[in-house]
Design a protein around this motif. Sequence first.
Motif, PDB file in Angstrom:
ATOM      1  N   ARG A  17       0.830  -1.202   0.000  1.00 23.96           N
ATOM      2  CA  ARG A  17       0.000   0.000   0.000  1.00 23.96           C
ATOM      3  C   ARG A  17       0.866   1.254   0.000  1.00 23.96           C
ATOM      4  O   ARG A  17       0.550   2.250  -0.647  1.00 23.96           O
ATOM      5  CB  ARG A  17      -0.916   0.001   1.225  1.00 23.96           C
ATOM      6  CG  ARG A  17      -1.948  -1.113   1.225  1.00 23.96           C
ATOM      7  CD  ARG A  17      -2.855  -0.980   2.456  1.00 23.96           C
ATOM      8  NE  ARG A  17      -3.854  -2.027   2.495  1.00 23.96           N
ATOM      9  CZ  ARG A  17      -3.679  -3.207   3.060  1.00 23.96           C
ATOM     10  NH1 ARG A  17      -2.521  -3.480   3.635  1.00 23.96           N
ATOM     11  NH2 ARG A  17      -4.630  -4.111   3.063  1.00 23.96           N
ATOM     12  N   ALA A  20       2.505   1.736  -3.403  1.00 19.20           N
ATOM     13  CA  ALA A  20       1.489   2.188  -4.358  1.00 19.20           C
ATOM     14  C   ALA A  20       1.138   3.651  -4.124  1.00 19.20           C
ATOM     15  O   ALA A  20       1.019   4.440  -5.068  1.00 19.20           O
ATOM     16  CB  ALA A  20       0.243   1.317  -4.246  1.00 19.20           C
ATOM     17  N   GLY A  21       0.966   4.044  -2.856  1.00 16.55           N
ATOM     18  CA  GLY A  21       0.643   5.434  -2.544  1.00 16.55           C
ATOM     19  C   GLY A  21       1.756   6.383  -2.925  1.00 16.55           C
ATOM     20  O   GLY A  21       1.516   7.478  -3.458  1.00 16.55           O
ATOM     21  N   ARG A  24       2.167   6.910  -6.772  1.00 13.58           N
ATOM     22  CA  ARG A  24       1.228   7.873  -7.343  1.00 13.58           C
ATOM     23  C   ARG A  24       1.808   9.290  -7.302  1.00 13.58           C
ATOM     24  O   ARG A  24       1.472  10.147  -8.120  1.00 13.58           O
ATOM     25  CB  ARG A  24      -0.103   7.813  -6.594  1.00 13.58           C
ATOM     26  CG  ARG A  24      -1.161   8.754  -7.145  1.00 13.58           C
ATOM     27  CD  ARG A  24      -2.562   8.226  -6.917  1.00 13.58           C
ATOM     28  NE  ARG A  24      -2.783   7.855  -5.532  1.00 13.58           N
ATOM     29  CZ  ARG A  24      -3.302   8.674  -4.610  1.00 13.58           C
ATOM     30  NH1 ARG A  24      -3.603   9.916  -4.937  1.00 13.58           N
ATOM     31  NH2 ARG A  24      -3.524   8.249  -3.393  1.00 13.58           N
ATOM     32  N   LYS A  65       5.169   9.328   2.403  1.00 15.27           N
ATOM     33  CA  LYS A  65       4.599  10.362   1.544  1.00 15.27           C
ATOM     34  C   LYS A  65       5.287  11.705   1.769  1.00 15.27           C
ATOM     35  O   LYS A  65       5.485  12.476   0.823  1.00 15.27           O
ATOM     36  CB  LYS A  65       3.092  10.467   1.773  1.00 15.27           C
ATOM     37  CG  LYS A  65       2.305   9.346   1.113  1.00 15.27           C
ATOM     38  CD  LYS A  65       0.808   9.595   1.162  1.00 15.27           C
ATOM     39  CE  LYS A  65       0.060   8.543   0.329  1.00 15.27           C
ATOM     40  NZ  LYS A  65      -1.398   8.773   0.331  1.00 15.27           N
ATOM     41  N   ASP A 103      -9.778   3.788  -2.637  1.00 17.25           N
ATOM     42  CA  ASP A 103      -8.624   4.494  -3.187  1.00 17.25           C
ATOM     43  C   ASP A 103      -7.373   3.646  -3.060  1.00 17.25           C
ATOM     44  O   ASP A 103      -6.521   3.648  -3.938  1.00 17.25           O
ATOM     45  CB  ASP A 103      -8.420   5.830  -2.470  1.00 17.25           C
ATOM     46  CG  ASP A 103      -9.548   6.814  -2.755  1.00 17.25           C
ATOM     47  OD1 ASP A 103     -10.136   6.708  -3.842  1.00 17.25           O
ATOM     48  OD2 ASP A 103      -9.828   7.659  -1.900  1.00 17.25           O
ATOM     49  N   ASP A 106      -7.465   1.223  -5.761  1.00 21.72           N
ATOM     50  CA  ASP A 106      -7.114   1.835  -7.029  1.00 21.72           C
ATOM     51  C   ASP A 106      -5.604   1.948  -7.162  1.00 21.72           C
ATOM     52  O   ASP A 106      -5.041   1.680  -8.220  1.00 21.72           O
ATOM     53  CB  ASP A 106      -7.753   3.226  -7.135  1.00 21.72           C
ATOM     54  CG  ASP A 106      -9.246   3.156  -7.405  1.00 21.72           C
ATOM     55  OD1 ASP A 106      -9.716   2.066  -7.761  1.00 21.72           O
ATOM     56  OD2 ASP A 106      -9.929   4.174  -7.244  1.00 21.72           O
ATOM     57  N   ASP A 107      -4.937   2.380  -6.099  1.00 24.71           N
ATOM     58  CA  ASP A 107      -3.485   2.508  -6.150  1.00 24.71           C
ATOM     59  C   ASP A 107      -2.815   1.153  -6.349  1.00 24.71           C
ATOM     60  O   ASP A 107      -1.854   1.033  -7.110  1.00 24.71           O
ATOM     61  CB  ASP A 107      -2.956   3.153  -4.860  1.00 24.71           C
ATOM     62  CG  ASP A 107      -3.129   4.665  -4.863  1.00 24.71           C
ATOM     63  OD1 ASP A 107      -3.415   5.226  -5.938  1.00 24.71           O
ATOM     64  OD2 ASP A 107      -2.968   5.283  -3.795  1.00 24.71           O
ATOM     65  N   ARG A 110      -3.220   0.170  -9.912  1.00 24.86           N
ATOM     66  CA  ARG A 110      -2.279   0.928 -10.738  1.00 24.86           C
ATOM     67  C   ARG A 110      -0.887   0.326 -10.639  1.00 24.86           C
ATOM     68  O   ARG A 110      -0.165   0.225 -11.635  1.00 24.86           O
ATOM     69  CB  ARG A 110      -2.250   2.389 -10.293  1.00 24.86           C
ATOM     70  CG  ARG A 110      -3.513   3.183 -10.597  1.00 24.86           C
ATOM     71  CD  ARG A 110      -3.327   4.655 -10.281  1.00 24.86           C
ATOM     72  NE  ARG A 110      -4.588   5.375 -10.389  1.00 24.86           N
ATOM     73  CZ  ARG A 110      -5.338   5.731  -9.367  1.00 24.86           C
ATOM     74  NH1 ARG A 110      -4.960   5.445  -8.137  1.00 24.86           N
ATOM     75  NH2 ARG A 110      -6.462   6.372  -9.547  1.00 24.86           N
ATOM     76  N   GLU A 171      -0.759   4.057 -14.009  1.00 24.44           N
ATOM     77  CA  GLU A 171      -2.181   4.130 -14.297  1.00 24.44           C
ATOM     78  C   GLU A 171      -2.740   2.744 -14.605  1.00 24.44           C
ATOM     79  O   GLU A 171      -1.995   1.810 -14.891  1.00 24.44           O
ATOM     80  CB  GLU A 171      -2.422   5.035 -15.502  1.00 24.44           C
ATOM     81  CG  GLU A 171      -1.798   4.482 -16.789  1.00 24.44           C
ATOM     82  CD  GLU A 171      -1.959   5.392 -17.986  1.00 24.44           C
ATOM     83  OE1 GLU A 171      -2.362   6.550 -17.773  1.00 24.44           O
ATOM     84  OE2 GLU A 171      -1.695   4.939 -19.108  1.00 24.44           O
TER      85      GLU A 171
END
Length: 406
Positions: A17, A20-21, A24, A65, A103, A106-107, A110, A171
């Motif tokens: 996670r 992936a975050g 993005r 992040k 979300d 989604d990440d 992707r 994406e």
Amino acid sequence: MSTTRAVEAVFRIESARIIAGVARIVRDVGIAEEITQDALVAALEQWPQSGVPDKPGAWLMATAKHRAIDLVRRKETYARKLAEVGRSLEDAAPPAEPTAPEDIDDDLLRLIFTACHPVLATEARIALTLRLMGGLTTQEIARAFLSTEPTVAQRIVRAKRALAKAGVPFEVPYGADREERLGSVLEVIYLVFNEGYSATAGDDLVRPALCEDALRLARVLAGLMPDEPEVHGLAALLEFQASRIATRTGPDGEPVLLADQNRSKWNRLLIRRGVEALHRAGAGPYSLQAAIAGCHADAVRYEDTDWRTIAALYGRLVLLIPSPVIELNRAVAVSMADGPAAALPLVDALTTEPALRSYHLLPSVRGDLLERLGRPAEARAEFERAASLTRNAREETLLRERAARL
């Protein structure tokens, strides 16, 4: 549990996670993995003094992040990249919590579709995504591939470089591009689930977090691609398999064989979901495996299992995917339908397969057949060999106990 072990356990669960975050934000999976590793190092340095946070996964996500945003801000192209990330990051710190579950999914999708870009060879796509998605070591991936560690390590390094060089966007693709990458994506989800369902190494037989991630991704993918029968086939297979996870181990984590599992504790909701997904599946490899798993789910008792149908389904499966592992599974089903004497020649024929040379389930199955045929000395030798090949402590204990009983 020591702080270091707590950090490692949390990181194992949360790393996908976080990667992936971060990906993005930085739009580069290789850099995202490095930043995520930096967050792990920060936790190893700080948590022994400050204590493990109440929400350690959120702490790691926020730290990673922050570092990703700092990196973007140091770039000459900061203004352009910041616009891509979103205006909300301009004056706000990263969220203390991961975003909404959808979300996160989604990440993760992707991340999988990016790692499965056609610029990479199929094996490289799968190895990279297992590394990023499952947090698996190169050793674990090598065993999943029946390959060598150096080969897998080189594959992963080259894959990250190739993605960066090609400027692959982070994406979920559409149209023909999505179709092209779907096979690898399905295989990755399947392998991640299998690693959680039966860990190749370590002290635990089952790693439920990996199963949960893979199952959630399969469900999201089924919603994303409702007209793809094999997507529903994979979803059905994982629903059926997940329904049995709670009964696969005993109170102390010891393995419980299928014949000994308490079927009243199988998750009926997951089985119903599996049946629903199977109705939308087709006749591809995942759909056939789902049908096999459905046969087990249908049996109220182990003795009620329709082994002849299962053997026939494995026969159809091996025509689609010629594989010695599938042949071994078919032999097990034949042994239950027609007896161990009918299956032993099938297993013996696999002993010369190079891909199964270090596969512990081959001598394990052969030992079981020999025991049932009343050949205890030979069976004991096979169980001992199987125990020496597995890297999972729980499986090794079970196999040595079976050998000792003989």
